[in-house]
Design a protein around this motif. Structure first.
Motif, PDB file in Angstrom:
ATOM      1  N   LEU A  32       0.770   4.720   8.457  1.00 50.62           N
ATOM      2  CA  LEU A  32       0.647   5.092   7.042  1.00 50.62           C
ATOM      3  C   LEU A  32       0.285   6.565   6.890  1.00 50.62           C
ATOM      4  O   LEU A  32       0.769   7.243   5.982  1.00 50.62           O
ATOM      5  N   ALA A  43      -5.400  -5.345   2.204  1.00 51.96           N
ATOM      6  CA  ALA A  43      -5.428  -4.057   1.517  1.00 51.96           C
ATOM      7  C   ALA A  43      -5.723  -4.319   0.038  1.00 51.96           C
ATOM      8  O   ALA A  43      -5.192  -5.261  -0.548  1.00 51.96           O
ATOM      9  N   ILE A  80       2.607  -1.751   2.908  1.00 57.43           N
ATOM     10  CA  ILE A  80       1.671  -1.105   1.979  1.00 57.43           C
ATOM     11  C   ILE A  80       2.447  -0.242   0.995  1.00 57.43           C
ATOM     12  O   ILE A  80       2.223  -0.302  -0.217  1.00 57.43           O
ATOM     13  N   LEU A 113      -7.212   3.334  -1.738  1.00 52.80           N
ATOM     14  CA  LEU A 113      -6.706   2.188  -0.985  1.00 52.80           C
ATOM     15  C   LEU A 113      -7.821   1.731  -0.051  1.00 52.80           C
ATOM     16  O   LEU A 113      -8.312   2.517   0.763  1.00 52.80           O
ATOM     17  N   ALA A 165      -6.140  -0.834   5.419  1.00 47.56           N
ATOM     18  CA  ALA A 165      -4.696  -0.672   5.628  1.00 47.56           C
ATOM     19  C   ALA A 165      -4.282  -1.634   6.733  1.00 47.56           C
ATOM     20  O   ALA A 165      -3.803  -1.241   7.796  1.00 47.56           O
ATOM     21  N   ARG A 185       4.308  -2.392  -1.467  1.00 46.10           N
ATOM     22  CA  ARG A 185       3.449  -3.039  -2.470  1.00 46.10           C
ATOM     23  C   ARG A 185       2.854  -2.026  -3.453  1.00 46.10           C
ATOM     24  O   ARG A 185       2.629  -2.348  -4.622  1.00 46.10           O
TER      25      ARG A 185
END
Ligand SMILES: [Zn+2]
Ligand SMILES: [Zn+2]
Length: 278
Positions: free
Chosen positions: A68, A14, A35, A25, A28, A38
């Motif tokens: 996500l 990512a 994710i 982004l 993923a 971070r």
């Protein structure tokens, strides 16, 4: 414009590219939870993401996407072929069976913006110029992201450097590029099967340290101040070796073409520092 590689390696990828107004982004491939963690580490609120851009359907780039999407509300920029492969509607694709396919389809519903891997598109105030790269996914691409005269290239998962890739990398200010394996370490690796080694080393597999070094010495135009080595294999590479191979390759350039280019290593477990351009 600035960017950070949130994580990179065979286990997940990512990258985050931002301007004052736009946050994208790229891929993923880490777990959704990682994710989100971070993003917080680098100081970006996930509510502020403007897009997830998916380069290809492989699990180490798309594996965290479905979960996500339950948290982030932005659209997913994805090509038709990659979406079909991700959803498992293409023959021969494997993504964890029918139920996962249905879940993915639900998660993506009304959330996608269709892009093409060879046509420019724009997200917020960032212009994206994608280009195809040779890899065993249905429609993988690298891209140059441009804003206010600054160009950042990102390309991972490609088996060899094509003429098109060389052209696209000219004039970039920063390049995130795969340095997947050392050829010797890949050959000697006792964990990988022969088939897997062949796949990685093939012209549609992953780029070796040596191939990247060859490009750095002979074809790199010297314009990028930062080159970030990405997608390092944990079994068939060593971070020090990847760095030394790239730095030696820069030193091998003819004296007139020496550059001040800085090599940065990305890591599978932690984000890199932000690399910023005014
Ligand atoms: Zn990958
Ligand atoms: Zn891949």
């Amino acid at each position: 414009m600035r960017f950070t590689v949130l994580g990179s390696g065979s286990t997940g990828n990512a990258v985050l590219i931002t301007t004052e107004k736009t946050r994208v982004l790229v891929d993923a491939g880490l777990s959704a939870r990682e994710i989100l963690r971070r993003l917080a580490v680098v100081g970006v609120d996930f509510n502020d993401l403007d897009a997830v851009l998916l380069t290809h359907e492989h699990g180490d780039h798309a594996g965290g996407l479905r979960v996500l999407l339950g948290t982030v509300k932005c659209p997913v920029y994805i090509s038709k072929a990659t979406a079909d492969a991700y959803l498992g509607t293409r023959k021969g694709s494997m993504n964890g069976g029918e139920s996962e396919s249905v879940k993915r389809s639900d998660a993506l519903k009304n959330r996608t913006v269709e892009i093409e891997s060879s046509h420019e598109f724009r997200i917020g105030d960032i212009d994206f110029e994608p280009f195809s790269v040779p890899h065993d996914a249905v429609d993988n691409f690298g891209f140059v992201a441009a804003f206010a005269g600054v160009k950042i290239a990102t390309l991972m998962d490609f088996g060899h450097i094509t003429t098109l890739i060389k052209e696209k990398l000219n004039g970039c200010d920063a390049i995130v590029v795969e340095s997947n394996h050392s050829r010797d370490m890949l050959r000697a690796c006792s964990v990988y099967t022969w088939d897997l080694k062949q796949r990685i080393a093939s012209r549609t597999g992953h780029l070796s340290n040596e191939d990247l070094a060859d490009w750095l010495t002979n074809d790199f135009d010297g314009s990028a101040r930062h080159i970030v080595l990405a997608h390092l294999s944990q079994r068939a590479n060593e971070p020090h070796l990847a760095r030394i191979t790239a730095e030696c390759a820069l030193q091998m350039r003819p004296p007139l073409f020496r550059t001040e280019t800085k090599i940065t290593l990305s890591n599978y477990s932690e984000p890199t520092e932000w690399i910023s351009f005014q």
